[in-house]
Design a protein around this motif. Structure first.
Motif, short mmCIF file in Angstrom:
data_model
loop_
_atom_site.label_atom_id
_atom_site.label_comp_id
_atom_site.label_asym_id
_atom_site.label_seq_id
_atom_site.Cartn_x
_atom_site.Cartn_y
_atom_site.Cartn_z
N GLY A 45 0.82 -1.22 0.00
CA GLY A 45 0.00 0.00 0.00
C GLY A 45 0.84 1.26 0.00
O GLY A 45 0.51 2.24 -0.68
N CYS A 46 1.95 1.25 0.75
CA CYS A 46 2.84 2.41 0.77
C CYS A 46 3.50 2.61 -0.59
O CYS A 46 3.63 3.74 -1.06
CB CYS A 46 3.90 2.25 1.85
N LEU A 47 3.91 1.51 -1.23
CA LEU A 47 4.49 1.61 -2.57
C LEU A 47 3.48 2.21 -3.54
O LEU A 47 3.80 3.14 -4.30
CB LEU A 47 4.93 0.23 -3.05
N ILE A 48 2.26 1.72 -3.50
CA ILE A 48 1.21 2.22 -4.40
C ILE A 48 0.86 3.67 -4.07
O ILE A 48 0.65 4.48 -4.98
CB ILE A 48 -0.03 1.31 -4.33
N ALA A 49 0.79 4.02 -2.79
CA ALA A 49 0.48 5.41 -2.40
C ALA A 49 1.51 6.37 -2.96
O ALA A 49 1.16 7.43 -3.49
CB ALA A 49 0.40 5.53 -0.88
N GLY A 50 2.78 6.01 -2.85
CA GLY A 50 3.83 6.88 -3.40
C GLY A 50 3.75 6.99 -4.90
O GLY A 50 3.82 8.09 -5.47
N ALA A 51 3.58 5.85 -5.57
CA ALA A 51 3.51 5.85 -7.03
C ALA A 51 2.27 6.60 -7.52
O ALA A 51 2.35 7.40 -8.47
CB ALA A 51 3.49 4.40 -7.54
N PHE A 52 1.14 6.38 -6.88
CA PHE A 52 -0.11 7.03 -7.28
C PHE A 52 -0.02 8.55 -7.09
O PHE A 52 -0.41 9.32 -7.96
CB PHE A 52 -1.28 6.45 -6.49
N THR A 53 0.55 8.96 -5.96
CA THR A 53 0.69 10.40 -5.68
C THR A 53 1.60 11.06 -6.70
O THR A 53 1.30 12.14 -7.21
CB THR A 53 1.22 10.61 -4.25
N ALA A 54 2.70 10.38 -7.04
CA ALA A 54 3.61 10.94 -8.05
C ALA A 54 2.92 11.00 -9.41
O ALA A 54 3.02 12.01 -10.12
CB ALA A 54 4.87 10.09 -8.14
N ALA A 55 2.23 9.94 -9.78
CA ALA A 55 1.59 9.89 -11.10
C ALA A 55 0.54 10.98 -11.25
O ALA A 55 0.51 11.66 -12.28
CB ALA A 55 0.96 8.51 -11.31
N ILE A 56 -0.30 11.17 -10.24
CA ILE A 56 -1.35 12.18 -10.39
C ILE A 56 -0.80 13.60 -10.27
O ILE A 56 -1.43 14.53 -10.73
CB ILE A 56 -2.55 11.96 -9.43
N SER A 57 0.39 13.74 -9.67
CA SER A 57 0.97 15.08 -9.60
C SER A 57 1.57 15.48 -10.94
O SER A 57 1.68 16.67 -11.25
CB SER A 57 2.03 15.16 -8.50
N VAL A 58 1.95 14.51 -11.76
CA VAL A 58 2.52 14.79 -13.07
C VAL A 58 1.42 14.91 -14.11
O VAL A 58 1.34 15.89 -14.84
CB VAL A 58 3.53 13.68 -13.48
N SER A 59 0.56 13.92 -14.17
CA SER A 59 -0.50 13.92 -15.16
C SER A 59 -1.59 12.98 -14.69
O SER A 59 -1.42 11.76 -14.75
CB SER A 59 0.05 13.45 -16.52
N ASN A 60 -2.68 13.55 -14.23
CA ASN A 60 -3.76 12.72 -13.70
C ASN A 60 -4.71 12.32 -14.83
O ASN A 60 -5.44 13.16 -15.34
CB ASN A 60 -4.52 13.47 -12.61
N PRO A 61 -4.69 11.04 -15.20
CA PRO A 61 -5.57 10.60 -16.29
C PRO A 61 -7.01 10.37 -15.84
O PRO A 61 -7.87 10.09 -16.66
CB PRO A 61 -4.93 9.27 -16.72
N PHE A 62 -7.26 10.53 -14.53
CA PHE A 62 -8.58 10.25 -13.98
C PHE A 62 -9.32 11.53 -13.65
O PHE A 62 -8.72 12.57 -13.40
CB PHE A 62 -8.46 9.41 -12.70
N SER A 63 -10.64 11.41 -13.58
CA SER A 63 -11.44 12.53 -13.07
C SER A 63 -11.18 12.66 -11.57
O SER A 63 -10.65 11.74 -10.94
CB SER A 63 -12.92 12.26 -13.32
#
Length: 129
Positions: A45-63
């Motif tokens: 969960g921590c790995l995913i939280a970090g990756a997800f936070t980084a991904a949406i800070s660069v380019s959030n493909p989701f609403s």
């Protein structure tokens, strides 16, 4: 109102994934007792939280609604430890006393409250304290 529904759906998904993680790690836990489903869920969960936070800070493909469902619903029901860890990470630029206060509240106070709740309930129910 849609946010509440999506968070609930995400929560159901995350809780189910958490349960499946516990089941999947039983064979490992039998060989290495400290590697429990909780350790795996928190670590992943921590790995995913970090990756997800980084991904949406660069380019959030989701609403915004889907981002909320995935972060608050799925991830937070899968492991609240990932949320705790992410909040610590996000506070690393704050003064050290603020970081330590946050850690104190999350760790010392929370564990103390588990003890208090356990002791109070045992006493209230007439069990040994």
């Amino acid at each position: 109102m849609l946010d509440f529904f999506l968070i609930a759906v995400g929560g159901a998904i995350g809780a189910t994934l958490r349960y499946l993680t516990s089941i999947a790690t039983i064979p490992i836990n039998k060989r290495i007792p400290f590697l429990t489903g909780t350790v795996f869920a928190n670590s992943f969960g921590c790995l995913i939280a970090g990756a997800f936070t980084a991904a949406i800070s660069v380019s959030n493909p989701f609403s915004d609604e889907i981002t909320t469902m995935l972060s608050i619903g799925v991830l937070s029901s899968y492991t609240t430890f990932s949320t705790f860890s992410l909040e610590v990470f996000q506070r690393l630029d704050q003064p050290l006393p603020e970081i330590l206060s946050y850690l104190f509240m999350q760790l010392v106070v929370a564990i103390g409250l588990v003890f208090a709740g356990y002791s109070f309930t045992l006493h209230w129910m007439g069990g040994a304290a």
